[in-house]
Write a protein that holds these residues in place. Structure first.
Motif, PDB file in Angstrom:
ATOM      1  N   ARG A 147       0.808  -1.218   0.000  1.00 36.76           N
ATOM      2  CA  ARG A 147       0.000   0.000   0.000  1.00 36.76           C
ATOM      3  C   ARG A 147       0.842   1.269   0.000  1.00 36.76           C
ATOM      4  O   ARG A 147       0.369   2.318  -0.431  1.00 36.76           O
ATOM      5  CB  ARG A 147      -0.932   0.018   1.211  1.00 36.76           C
ATOM      6  CG  ARG A 147      -1.935  -1.109   1.220  1.00 36.76           C
ATOM      7  CD  ARG A 147      -2.781  -1.076   2.472  1.00 36.76           C
ATOM      8  NE  ARG A 147      -3.749   0.006   2.462  1.00 36.76           N
ATOM      9  CZ  ARG A 147      -4.508   0.319   3.510  1.00 36.76           C
ATOM     10  NH1 ARG A 147      -4.380  -0.356   4.637  1.00 36.76           N
ATOM     11  NH2 ARG A 147      -5.376   1.310   3.432  1.00 36.76           N
ATOM     12  N   VAL A 184       3.815   1.558  -3.921  1.00 39.00           N
ATOM     13  CA  VAL A 184       3.202   2.714  -4.600  1.00 39.00           C
ATOM     14  C   VAL A 184       4.215   3.843  -4.763  1.00 39.00           C
ATOM     15  O   VAL A 184       4.328   4.457  -5.823  1.00 39.00           O
ATOM     16  CB  VAL A 184       1.958   3.198  -3.825  1.00 39.00           C
ATOM     17  CG1 VAL A 184       1.450   4.516  -4.384  1.00 39.00           C
ATOM     18  CG2 VAL A 184       0.854   2.146  -3.892  1.00 39.00           C
ATOM     19  N   THR A 198       4.654   3.826  -8.553  1.00 41.62           N
ATOM     20  CA  THR A 198       3.763   4.860  -9.082  1.00 41.62           C
ATOM     21  C   THR A 198       4.413   6.236  -9.045  1.00 41.62           C
ATOM     22  O   THR A 198       4.347   6.996 -10.022  1.00 41.62           O
ATOM     23  CB  THR A 198       2.454   4.889  -8.276  1.00 41.62           C
ATOM     24  OG1 THR A 198       1.872   3.577  -8.292  1.00 41.62           O
ATOM     25  CG2 THR A 198       1.461   5.872  -8.874  1.00 41.62           C
ATOM     26  N   TYR A 221       0.281  11.530  -2.035  1.00 43.90           N
ATOM     27  CA  TYR A 221      -0.186  10.172  -1.703  1.00 43.90           C
ATOM     28  C   TYR A 221      -1.405  10.238  -0.790  1.00 43.90           C
ATOM     29  O   TYR A 221      -2.413   9.558  -1.023  1.00 43.90           O
ATOM     30  CB  TYR A 221       0.959   9.405  -1.034  1.00 43.90           C
ATOM     31  CG  TYR A 221       0.580   8.040  -0.504  1.00 43.90           C
ATOM     32  CD1 TYR A 221       0.739   6.899  -1.273  1.00 43.90           C
ATOM     33  CD2 TYR A 221       0.069   7.896   0.785  1.00 43.90           C
ATOM     34  CE1 TYR A 221       0.399   5.643  -0.782  1.00 43.90           C
ATOM     35  CE2 TYR A 221      -0.283   6.652   1.288  1.00 43.90           C
ATOM     36  CZ  TYR A 221      -0.111   5.541   0.506  1.00 43.90           C
ATOM     37  OH  TYR A 221      -0.466   4.304   0.993  1.00 43.90           O
ATOM     38  N   ARG A 275      -5.268   9.034  -1.513  1.00 41.37           N
ATOM     39  CA  ARG A 275      -5.943   8.047  -0.652  1.00 41.37           C
ATOM     40  C   ARG A 275      -7.285   8.592  -0.151  1.00 41.37           C
ATOM     41  O   ARG A 275      -8.297   7.884  -0.142  1.00 41.37           O
ATOM     42  CB  ARG A 275      -5.065   7.697   0.541  1.00 41.37           C
ATOM     43  CG  ARG A 275      -3.963   6.709   0.252  1.00 41.37           C
ATOM     44  CD  ARG A 275      -4.445   5.287   0.371  1.00 41.37           C
ATOM     45  NE  ARG A 275      -3.391   4.357   0.019  1.00 41.37           N
ATOM     46  CZ  ARG A 275      -3.554   3.269  -0.704  1.00 41.37           C
ATOM     47  NH1 ARG A 275      -4.752   2.983  -1.202  1.00 41.37           N
ATOM     48  NH2 ARG A 275      -2.566   2.466  -0.969  1.00 41.37           N
ATOM     49  N   MET A 297      -4.258   3.596  -7.460  1.00 40.37           N
ATOM     50  CA  MET A 297      -3.617   4.900  -7.342  1.00 40.37           C
ATOM     51  C   MET A 297      -3.417   5.579  -8.697  1.00 40.37           C
ATOM     52  O   MET A 297      -3.671   6.782  -8.839  1.00 40.37           O
ATOM     53  CB  MET A 297      -2.276   4.740  -6.620  1.00 40.37           C
ATOM     54  CG  MET A 297      -1.646   6.020  -6.164  1.00 40.37           C
ATOM     55  SD  MET A 297      -2.565   6.904  -4.868  1.00 40.37           S
ATOM     56  CE  MET A 297      -2.194   5.929  -3.415  1.00 40.37           C
ATOM     57  N   THR A 298      -2.956   4.838  -9.709  1.00 42.55           N
ATOM     58  CA  THR A 298      -2.717   5.454 -11.018  1.00 42.55           C
ATOM     59  C   THR A 298      -4.014   5.939 -11.646  1.00 42.55           C
ATOM     60  O   THR A 298      -4.040   6.972 -12.320  1.00 42.55           O
ATOM     61  CB  THR A 298      -2.023   4.465 -11.962  1.00 42.55           C
ATOM     62  OG1 THR A 298      -2.738   3.219 -11.958  1.00 42.55           O
ATOM     63  CG2 THR A 298      -0.587   4.221 -11.530  1.00 42.55           C
TER      64      THR A 298
END
Length: 465
Positions: A373, A377, A381, A404, A408, A420-421
């Motif tokens: 998580r 990331v 990412t 970030y 979230r 996320m992306t």
């Protein structure tokens, strides 16, 4: 010695702050808490505006300073609705010098003030783990890879703080300094084996928190005792179930012993987990001497079996027992150990709480989730592992953490994406989303019944919010 931690359980897996709403300030307000180190004649661009521009670029998937500023230049008209930007967008070299010059400690305090308006560090689960910044390693002989300690509130996956680990020390000395920054009253703190130190346990206890810590071979005596004790308890529990004669000396411990087994089918493997816990640590030598707060000891055994199919496409994955005895076609000899990627992992744990086996397993899984998580990331990412920034690496890492956390929050509150992306794409394409989370004060704690309204307003556009 404190109670059994029942007060913590009521907070365990729900968003306790969802029952109230807290109006945060605009993001630029927190950036302006950071003192501007420049003298008057050098202040062409506003410090807060520059930081907002870089954060916006990261939010929209532009994971380098140059690409972030290029995105801002193409959206200059929109940005000037919310910021002055008298001289336009700053150059990459100006941004780099600014990030080099900002006081890292004061920048962290501004970050903690911002995230502190959104989520509390009390009565929750806090995971502390270190992360290397591989791209920032100096290309000289003997230089170590820079490390950052991160604190994550695992229920929501938000980052609460970071602290650089000095190259001349290690995480053991940095963890106490990081804990001093937080109010951990009523919270469970989980740390890997490096944090299993008497002084750290005492500090967590003095600050009103609880701990679940990993015991590895850096504590050889306790490591051997826990594994031997759990093996014996498991064998005696099996005898009890079969009605066979048991060791009289283990009867007292068996009354406080619990074991659960779980099986989970993932995309490419079957995962078996057995969690054992004994709610009596008096058999542990160190609990009598150096670890007086320890009340429970446990062990989690995890077996990962890669899925296999024959030429006809039929599932021929072996059972757990067959895999441990004979292996499989892909893995003839299963590897066992504590390291990542091992087929069989056994982890010893200690806690100052009286926990059930299910609770211990859930807490440890939430701690392990940091790798997927957060660390994955940030590296995959946000490309943190590839960033060559040296002097500005810690402040730049903090900017990534602003982005970030905003992503979230938006994922939870809007439901527009759960990757996320994809959420970055939403921010890139949706001006209303950027306006809500960057340029407006917003209610950080949203009740579940309000999710659909927020999602509808963002999809309608900025004038509808």
């Amino acid at each position: 010695m404190r109670g059994n931690g029942d007060s913590w359980r009521k907070y365990r897996w729900h968003w306790k702050c969802a029952e109230k709403t807290v109006l945060t300030e605009k993001l630029i307000h927190y950036f302006r808490q950071i003192p501007d180190y420049r003298c008057g004649r050098e202040k062409r661009h506003d410090l807060g505006e520059m930081l907002v521009c870089v954060t916006l670029g990261f939010l929209c998937g532009r994971t380098t300073i140059r690409r972030s500023l290029k995105w801002c230049k193409t959206h200059l008209e929109e940005l000037r609705k919310h910021m002055n930007l008298k001289y336009g967008i700053a150059s990459p070299s100006t941004i780099t010098r600014m990030l080099n010059g900002i006081d890292e400690e004061l920048a962290l305090y501004a970050f903690m003030e911002w995230i502190g308006e959104i989520v509390e560090s009390r009565n929750t689960h806090l995971a502390i783990d270190g992360k290397a910044l591989c791209g920032a390693t100096e290309k000289t002989k003997g230089e170590t890879t820079p490390m950052l300690l991160n604190v994550v509130e695992t229920v929501r996956g938000l980052i609460l703080a970071q602290l650089p680990v000095d190259s001349k020390t290690n995480e053991i000395t940095a963890i106490p300094e990081l804990l001093k920054l937080l109010d951990i009253s009523g919270s469970i703190v989980t740390i890997d084996a490096v944090g299993t130190q008497t002084a750290i346990m005492e500090q967590i206890h003095e600050q009103g928190g609880h701990f679940v810590l990993t015991v590895k071979k850096n504590q050889p005596e306790a490591y051997e005792e826990i594994h031997t004790f759990m093996d014996k308890l498991g064998a005696e529990d099996l005898k009890r179930k079969k009605g066979e004669a048991m060791d009289p000396g283990m009867k007292e411990f068996l009354e406080k012993y619990e074991e659960i087994s779980q099986m989970e089918k993932n995309r490419d493997r079957n995962e078996y987990r057995t969690c054992q816990i004994c709610k009596d640590a008096s058999n542990l030598t160190k609990s009598q001497k150096e670890w007086p707060h320890v009340q429970s000891i446990g062990r989690i055994k995890q077996v990962r079996i890669p899925k296999e199919k024959d030429s006809q496409g039929n599932d021929v994955t072996p059972s757990k027992e067959e895999f441990l005895e004979k292996g499989s076609r892909r893995i003839p000899a299963p590897s066992a150990g504590e390291g990542a990627g091992k087929d069989v992992q056994c982890t010893a744990l200690i806690s100052d709480l009286i926990l059930t086996a299910e609770e211990l397993g859930s807490i440890k899984r939430m701690h392990w989730s940091i790798e997927n998580r957060l660390h994955h990331v940030l590296d995959d990412t946000f490309r943190e592992d590839r960033s060559p920034a040296k002097k500005s690496r810690n402040n730049l890492s903090l900017i990534r953490k602003y982005a970030y956390n905003i992503l979230r929050l938006a994922m939870y509150e809007t439901g527009l994406a759960n990757i996320m992306t994809e959420m970055m794409d939403c921010f890139c394409d949706n001006a209303a989303l950027r306006e809500r989370y960057v340029f407006q004060s917003f209610y950080a704690h949203i009740k579940p019944e309000n999710k659909n309204r927020i999602k509808h307003n963002i999809q309608q556009g900025p004038n509808q919010d």
